[in-house]
Design a protein around this motif. Structure first.
Motif, PDB file in Angstrom:
ATOM      1  N   LEU A 246      -6.599 -55.092 -74.987  1.00 30.12           N
ATOM      2  CA  LEU A 246      -5.646 -54.410 -74.102  1.00 30.12           C
ATOM      3  C   LEU A 246      -5.538 -55.093 -72.746  1.00 30.12           C
ATOM      4  N   ASP A 247      -6.179 -56.246 -72.598  1.00 35.82           N
ATOM      5  CA  ASP A 247      -6.298 -56.871 -71.279  1.00 35.82           C
ATOM      6  C   ASP A 247      -4.954 -57.187 -70.638  1.00 35.82           C
ATOM      7  N   ALA A 248      -3.954 -57.538 -71.437  1.00 34.55           N
ATOM      8  CA  ALA A 248      -2.673 -57.967 -70.876  1.00 34.55           C
ATOM      9  C   ALA A 248      -1.738 -56.794 -70.563  1.00 34.55           C
ATOM     10  N   LEU A 249      -2.147 -55.575 -70.877  1.00 33.43           N
ATOM     11  CA  LEU A 249      -1.286 -54.411 -70.656  1.00 33.43           C
ATOM     12  C   LEU A 249      -1.662 -53.716 -69.352  1.00 33.43           C
ATOM     13  N   GLU A 250      -0.652 -53.276 -68.627  1.00 31.83           N
ATOM     14  CA  GLU A 250      -0.880 -52.524 -67.391  1.00 31.83           C
ATOM     15  C   GLU A 250      -0.906 -51.041 -67.740  1.00 31.83           C
ATOM     16  N   LEU A 251      -2.105 -50.494 -67.858  1.00 32.01           N
ATOM     17  CA  LEU A 251      -2.286 -49.109 -68.266  1.00 32.01           C
ATOM     18  C   LEU A 251      -2.910 -48.305 -67.125  1.00 32.01           C
ATOM     19  N   PRO A 252      -2.548 -47.028 -67.011  1.00 29.66           N
ATOM     20  CA  PRO A 252      -3.211 -46.202 -65.998  1.00 29.66           C
ATOM     21  C   PRO A 252      -4.685 -46.049 -66.340  1.00 29.66           C
ATOM     22  N   PRO A 253      -5.545 -45.965 -65.341  1.00 23.85           N
ATOM     23  CA  PRO A 253      -6.984 -45.849 -65.613  1.00 23.85           C
ATOM     24  C   PRO A 253      -7.294 -44.568 -66.370  1.00 23.85           C
ATOM     25  N   ALA A 254      -8.354 -44.627 -67.180  1.00 22.15           N
ATOM     26  CA  ALA A 254      -8.778 -43.443 -67.923  1.00 22.15           C
ATOM     27  C   ALA A 254      -9.219 -42.355 -66.952  1.00 22.15           C
ATOM     28  N   GLY A 255      -9.038 -41.123 -67.365  1.00 24.62           N
ATOM     29  CA  GLY A 255      -9.356 -39.996 -66.488  1.00 24.62           C
ATOM     30  C   GLY A 255      -8.089 -39.356 -65.957  1.00 24.62           C
ATOM     31  N   ARG A 256      -8.244 -38.315 -65.208  1.00 21.58           N
ATOM     32  CA  ARG A 256      -7.087 -37.562 -64.715  1.00 21.58           C
ATOM     33  C   ARG A 256      -6.248 -38.357 -63.742  1.00 21.58           C
ATOM     34  N   GLY A 257      -6.879 -39.162 -62.889  1.00 26.74           N
ATOM     35  CA  GLY A 257      -6.119 -39.954 -61.937  1.00 26.74           C
ATOM     36  C   GLY A 257      -5.236 -39.089 -61.057  1.00 26.74           C
ATOM     37  N   ASN A 258      -3.918 -39.376 -61.075  1.00 30.96           N
ATOM     38  CA  ASN A 258      -2.964 -38.636 -60.239  1.00 30.96           C
ATOM     39  C   ASN A 258      -2.434 -37.379 -60.917  1.00 30.96           C
ATOM     40  N   VAL A 259      -2.966 -37.048 -62.098  1.00 26.89           N
ATOM     41  CA  VAL A 259      -2.497 -35.847 -62.790  1.00 26.89           C
ATOM     42  C   VAL A 259      -3.152 -34.626 -62.156  1.00 26.89           C
ATOM     43  N   SER A 260      -2.327 -33.686 -61.740  1.00 24.77           N
ATOM     44  CA  SER A 260      -2.861 -32.487 -61.090  1.00 24.77           C
ATOM     45  C   SER A 260      -3.367 -31.494 -62.122  1.00 24.77           C
ATOM     46  N   ALA A 261      -4.202 -30.572 -61.689  1.00 24.97           N
ATOM     47  CA  ALA A 261      -4.745 -29.553 -62.577  1.00 24.97           C
ATOM     48  C   ALA A 261      -3.630 -28.673 -63.136  1.00 24.97           C
ATOM     49  N   ALA A 262      -2.618 -28.378 -62.307  1.00 23.30           N
ATOM     50  CA  ALA A 262      -1.516 -27.532 -62.759  1.00 23.30           C
ATOM     51  C   ALA A 262      -0.702 -28.241 -63.844  1.00 23.30           C
ATOM     52  N   GLU A 263      -0.435 -29.534 -63.647  1.00 24.79           N
ATOM     53  CA  GLU A 263       0.308 -30.301 -64.644  1.00 24.79           C
ATOM     54  C   GLU A 263      -0.462 -30.382 -65.952  1.00 24.79           C
ATOM     55  N   LEU A 264      -1.763 -30.611 -65.860  1.00 30.83           N
ATOM     56  CA  LEU A 264      -2.588 -30.700 -67.057  1.00 30.83           C
ATOM     57  C   LEU A 264      -2.614 -29.369 -67.797  1.00 30.83           C
ATOM     58  N   LYS A 265      -2.674 -28.282 -67.060  1.00 33.23           N
ATOM     59  CA  LYS A 265      -2.692 -26.960 -67.683  1.00 33.23           C
ATOM     60  C   LYS A 265      -1.392 -26.693 -68.433  1.00 33.23           C
ATOM     61  N   MET A 266      -0.242 -27.000 -67.803  1.00 35.52           N
ATOM     62  CA  MET A 266       1.042 -26.776 -68.459  1.00 35.52           C
ATOM     63  C   MET A 266       1.216 -27.682 -69.673  1.00 35.52           C
TER      64      MET A 266
END
Length: 293
Positions: free
Chosen positions: A176-196
């Motif tokens: 996956l080295d050549a792909l620009e992927l968001p880091p594992a984990g919640r990152g910028n995802v808010s708790a409210a967004e994750l809940k919905m």
């Protein structure tokens, strides 16, 4: 190992009103040896119709040799005896070499499945291996030769059956080295967004039923075929008859087999491959007798 990041397809993942634009990238590459036909008199490439691609003249098959390109325009000629010496032997066995946890195998390695069915009174040992794998949460990693090609495969219990899923070799799966992927984990995802998002996933969840998912294109084509057939537009094609393959095997003394396996000192499967018994199977759907290690 090649990684490659060229986007093959652009679109989106959607569920409910959620829309996630994505791009598809190749996750695997073929690593087989590519033999090219060459005119041994001039080392010119030869087409499949035995035509010298440089002169345009047809040549006799005795003047054709097999070559492997190692640099652009440079070939090494491999003789039939040299090919035969390293060619995978057709052992008619599914040779289990290691057992791993069923959740350890990434989906990206899966390639093509086969059902495996018992023959020649091997039902008891077949059931033992199936139930052992199911109860321990393990799958068997095996090597098998099908249609003169050696494969890595996973032997997986699935209900009353064992399924042999051909796998890609380790060096065929790209990183996956050549792909620009968001880091594992919640990152910028808010708790409210994750809940919905979780709530939406729960609302759209249901049991797996393959009957719910159909190839709509195929259905429409077959409707057209049926319509044309009824209109008298069908034509008859005679296929040559083929002899059914013969199956041979032996009845297994299951208790003695297990005792002999255990007396091996409990060595890891990667050092002491599971015992194997041969049984012929069709090239398209192998049905193989198994001896459990």
């Amino acid at each position: 190992m090649a990684t490659g990041s060229r986007t093959l397809w652009k679109g989106a993942i959607t569920f409910g009103l959620v829309h996630i634009p994505v791009g598809l990238h190749t996750a695997a590459s073929e690593q087989g040896v590519d033999f090219d036909w060459l005119d041994k008199r001039s080392m010119d490439p030869v087409g499949y119709k035995r035509i010298n691609k440089r002169t345009g003249k047809e040549i006799d098959k005795d003047n054709i040799v097999k070559g492997v390109e190692y640099e652009d325009g440079k070939y090494v000629v491999i003789s039939p005896d040299e090919i035969e010496a390293v060619f995978p032997k057709t052992t008619q066995t599914i040779s289990i070499e290691r057992f791993i946890g069923a959740n350890e195998l990434p989906f990206v390695f899966l390639e093509r499945p086969y059902y495996v069915a018992p023959i020649n009174k091997s039902d008891r040992v077949y059931a033992l291996l199936r139930e052992t794998l199911a109860s321990t949460g393990k799958i068997g990693l095996a090597k098998v030769v099908i249609a003169t090609k050696q494969h890595l495969a996973a032997l997986v219990p699935s209900g009353p059956a064992l399924v042999l899923s051909l796998l890609r070799w380790g060096d065929e799966v790209k990183t996956l080295d050549a792909l620009e992927l968001p880091p594992a984990g919640r990152g910028n995802v808010s708790a409210a967004e994750l809940k919905m998002a979780r709530q939406l996933v729960e609302e759209m969840s249901g049991p797996w039923d393959p009957a719910d998912f159909k190839d709509e294109f195929r259905i429409q084509v077959m409707k057209l075929v049926e319509k044309k057939a009824k209109a008298g537009e069908g034509q008859t094609v005679l296929q040559p008859e083929e002899d059914a393959p013969a199956h041979t095997g032996e009845v297994i003394d299951l208790t003695a087999l297990l005792q002999r396996s255990l007396k091996g000192g409990g060595k890891p499967a990667r050092k002491t491959p599971a015992k194997k018994a041969g049984a012929k199977e069709p090239a398209s759907k192998p049905a193989t007798q198994k001896k459990a290690a």
